[in-house]
Each structure stands twice: as C-alpha cells, then as structure tokens.
Design a protein around this motif. Structure first.
Motif, short mmCIF file in Angstrom:
data_model
loop_
_atom_site.label_atom_id
_atom_site.label_comp_id
_atom_site.label_asym_id
_atom_site.label_seq_id
_atom_site.Cartn_x
_atom_site.Cartn_y
_atom_site.Cartn_z
N ALA A 120 0.82 -1.21 0.00
CA ALA A 120 0.00 0.00 0.00
C ALA A 120 0.85 1.26 0.00
N VAL A 121 1.79 1.36 0.94
CA VAL A 121 2.62 2.55 1.03
C VAL A 121 3.52 2.68 -0.19
N GLY A 122 4.01 1.55 -0.67
CA GLY A 122 4.88 1.57 -1.84
C GLY A 122 4.20 2.14 -3.07
N GLN A 123 2.91 1.90 -3.21
CA GLN A 123 2.17 2.46 -4.33
C GLN A 123 2.20 3.99 -4.29
N PHE A 124 1.96 4.56 -3.11
CA PHE A 124 1.99 6.03 -2.98
C PHE A 124 3.39 6.57 -3.24
N ILE A 125 4.39 5.89 -2.69
CA ILE A 125 5.76 6.36 -2.85
C ILE A 125 6.14 6.44 -4.32
N GLN A 126 5.76 5.45 -5.08
CA GLN A 126 6.22 5.40 -6.47
C GLN A 126 5.37 6.20 -7.45
N GLU A 127 4.10 6.44 -7.10
CA GLU A 127 3.26 7.15 -8.07
C GLU A 127 2.43 8.27 -7.45
N GLY A 128 2.58 8.50 -6.15
CA GLY A 128 1.81 9.55 -5.50
C GLY A 128 2.55 10.87 -5.48
N THR A 129 2.02 11.82 -4.71
CA THR A 129 2.63 13.14 -4.58
C THR A 129 4.05 13.00 -4.03
N PRO A 130 5.05 13.62 -4.66
CA PRO A 130 6.44 13.48 -4.20
C PRO A 130 6.71 14.34 -2.96
N LEU A 131 6.27 13.85 -1.82
CA LEU A 131 6.38 14.60 -0.58
C LEU A 131 7.57 14.21 0.28
N LEU A 132 8.09 13.00 0.09
CA LEU A 132 9.01 12.45 1.08
C LEU A 132 10.28 11.87 0.48
N PHE A 133 11.26 11.67 1.37
CA PHE A 133 12.42 10.86 1.05
C PHE A 133 12.50 9.76 2.10
N GLU A 134 13.24 8.69 1.80
CA GLU A 134 13.29 7.54 2.67
C GLU A 134 14.68 7.32 3.25
N THR A 135 14.72 6.89 4.50
CA THR A 135 15.94 6.42 5.14
C THR A 135 15.71 4.97 5.54
N PHE A 136 16.49 4.07 4.95
CA PHE A 136 16.33 2.64 5.22
C PHE A 136 17.35 2.18 6.26
N LEU A 137 16.90 1.30 7.16
CA LEU A 137 17.81 0.59 8.08
C LEU A 137 18.01 -0.81 7.53
N ASP A 138 19.26 -1.17 7.28
CA ASP A 138 19.57 -2.46 6.67
C ASP A 138 20.50 -3.26 7.58
N VAL A 139 20.00 -4.35 8.15
CA VAL A 139 20.79 -5.22 9.04
C VAL A 139 21.68 -6.13 8.20
N GLN A 140 22.96 -6.23 8.58
CA GLN A 140 23.93 -6.96 7.78
C GLN A 140 24.05 -8.44 8.17
N GLU A 141 23.87 -8.75 9.45
CA GLU A 141 24.10 -10.12 9.92
C GLU A 141 22.81 -10.79 10.37
N GLN A 142 22.53 -11.96 9.84
CA GLN A 142 21.33 -12.70 10.21
C GLN A 142 21.46 -13.26 11.62
N ASN A 143 20.42 -13.12 12.43
CA ASN A 143 20.49 -13.65 13.80
C ASN A 143 19.45 -14.72 14.10
N SER A 144 18.67 -15.10 13.10
CA SER A 144 17.71 -16.20 13.26
C SER A 144 17.38 -16.74 11.87
N SER A 145 16.75 -17.90 11.85
CA SER A 145 16.47 -18.54 10.57
C SER A 145 15.10 -19.21 10.59
N LEU A 146 14.36 -18.99 9.51
CA LEU A 146 13.07 -19.64 9.33
C LEU A 146 12.85 -19.80 7.83
N SER A 147 12.68 -21.04 7.40
CA SER A 147 12.53 -21.32 5.97
C SER A 147 11.09 -21.68 5.63
N ALA A 148 10.75 -21.42 4.39
CA ALA A 148 9.41 -21.77 3.90
C ALA A 148 9.44 -23.23 3.42
N PRO A 149 8.72 -24.13 4.09
CA PRO A 149 8.75 -25.54 3.69
C PRO A 149 7.94 -25.78 2.41
#
Length: 242
Positions: A120-149
């Motif tokens: 939902a939010v991504g739709q506004f970001i890409q085609e809505g009123t250009p009101l904002l900029f984004e700051t992303f937090l990106d974690v580098q090291e995995q600390n847990s694991s869960l796979s899709a069976p």
C-alpha cells in the motif's frame, strides 16, 4: 551507571534519556545487556567526535536531511525489513518530531514496516505526490532462521520453497530501494546486527544526528514548547492545581 552524550541543559525531554537511568533501568529489568548497550554508544561517540566533517556520518546525514527539506521534501520516512525495529521507530519519530518541529520548521518524521506495509505505502511512494524521502535501516548479519517448507498447494509460490525468510527480505529490500530511487531520494544506514551493542550505536547515532540537524535548522534541540499547550488545557480540565 550513567551515560550522557552531551552536556545537557536541565529538564531535557525524555527523548534524550536513553542512556540515563530512565532508559537503562527498564532495559535491565527486561533482561537486556545494558553494559553492551552503553559500550556501543561509547564507540559511536568516539567515532563521531574523532571524525572530521567530511567523514562524519552524523553530520552527513544531518546535512542531507536539511538539503532534501530545502528541495521541497517535507517528510522523512524511516523504513526497514526487520520487525524488531517496530518500537525503535516510535522513539525515532518522537526524537525528530519533538526536537525539530518548531518555529514553522522541521521535517515530518514517519515510519514504515516493510514488507507488511510495502504494497500500500509503496504504491503512494512510487506514483503519489512526491512529498518524502526515505531512510532505510539495513541489518547486515542474520540472527535467526526460518525457511518456507515445501507444501502440496498449487498457489504459484513454489519458487519460494526452501528459501529462508532472511533471503526473501533481503531480496525485497534490494528491489524496494532500487524501485523507490527511481522516484525519490533514498538513504541506507547499515547496522551490523540486532543486539544491544549495535542498538547502542544506533541510538547514539540518531541522538547526535538530531542535535546537529536541529542546529543546522536553527531551532533549540532541547525544548518542546508546543506540547506544553495541550498539557495546560488538559490539566485545567482535570482540575490540577498550578
């Protein structure tokens, strides 16, 4: 044990209290390693204070925020694909809104929890009123694991069988940043891993950055006169004596 990152004036708002007993005691009661938390903050303090302005991450971030504001972006969205950041976003919003929202100035801080809100939010970001900029937090090291069976349902998701949710989130993150950068500015802050030490670094980074950004903006980073208005009316309604 106490810790302060600047010589604060008296009566500074609670948003700056993470490294005082106000912030540390609840963390300790919750079972978190507050010594590691403070060590992470101390390391970030040294790094920022020993860096010249060209290599100072907090100064660069503060400058970029204000440059984007001058270019007409009135909103900063803090986003990430790590669900453990949910309550950190709440603190970040208070920190920047209460510190910079004065004298008709400041960016409006909001947050987004991806992938949950991405559609939902991504739709506004890409085609809505250009009101904002984004700051992303990106974690580098995995600390847990869960796979899709693998399952026996024909739902066109077989390509995800056996893949770890960490891998899926990373793919979503990379694709999102690439797509959103076609529309608006996107900053990426990398965090080593989700633990007390790195959270200490992250808290201190934003505290320092917020202080610098407010100084660039020309507002007092340590007061909050606006919220006193509603408090006055509320106290009157509840019969509190002056």
């Amino acid at each position: 044990m106490g810790y302060t990152f600047l010589e604060f004036p008296e009566n500074v708002g609670g948003r700056f209290s993470a490294f005082t007993s106000v912030g540390l005691l609840p963390m300790a009661v919750a079972g978190l390693d507050i010594r590691s938390f403070v060590k992470g903050a101390a390391k970030m303090e040294r790094q920022l204070k020993e860096s010249d302005w060209k290599n100072n991450m907090a100064y660069q971030y503060a400058c970029l925020r204000n440059l984007y504001r001058e270019k007409g972006y009135g909103i900063e969205m803090l986003a990430g694909f790590e669900p453990q950041f949910r309550w950190f976003y709440k603190w970040w919003i208070q920190l920047f809104a209460e510190t910079e929202g004065k004298d008709g100035k400041g960016l409006f801080p909001v947050s987004a929890e991806f992938c949950e809100e991405l559609h939902a939010v991504g739709q506004f970001i890409q085609e809505g009123t250009p009101l904002l900029f984004e700051t992303f937090l990106d974690v580098q090291e995995q600390n847990s694991s869960l796979s899709a069976p693998k399952d026996w349902v024909e739902d066109f998701f077989d390509y995800l069988n056996g893949k770890d949710f960490w891998e899926m989130n990373k793919a979503s993150f990379t694709a999102t940043v690439k797509a959103h950068r076609e529309k608006l500015p996107c900053l990426v802050l990398e965090i080593g891993k989700v633990d007390e030490y790195h959270f200490g670094e992250l808290f201190y980074f934003f505290l320092f950055s917020c202080y610098v950004s407010a100084e660039i903006l020309g507002v007092n980073p340590f007061n909050q006169p606006g919220v006193e208005g509603y408090k006055r009316y509320m106290f009157e309604a509840l019969g509190k004596e002056k």
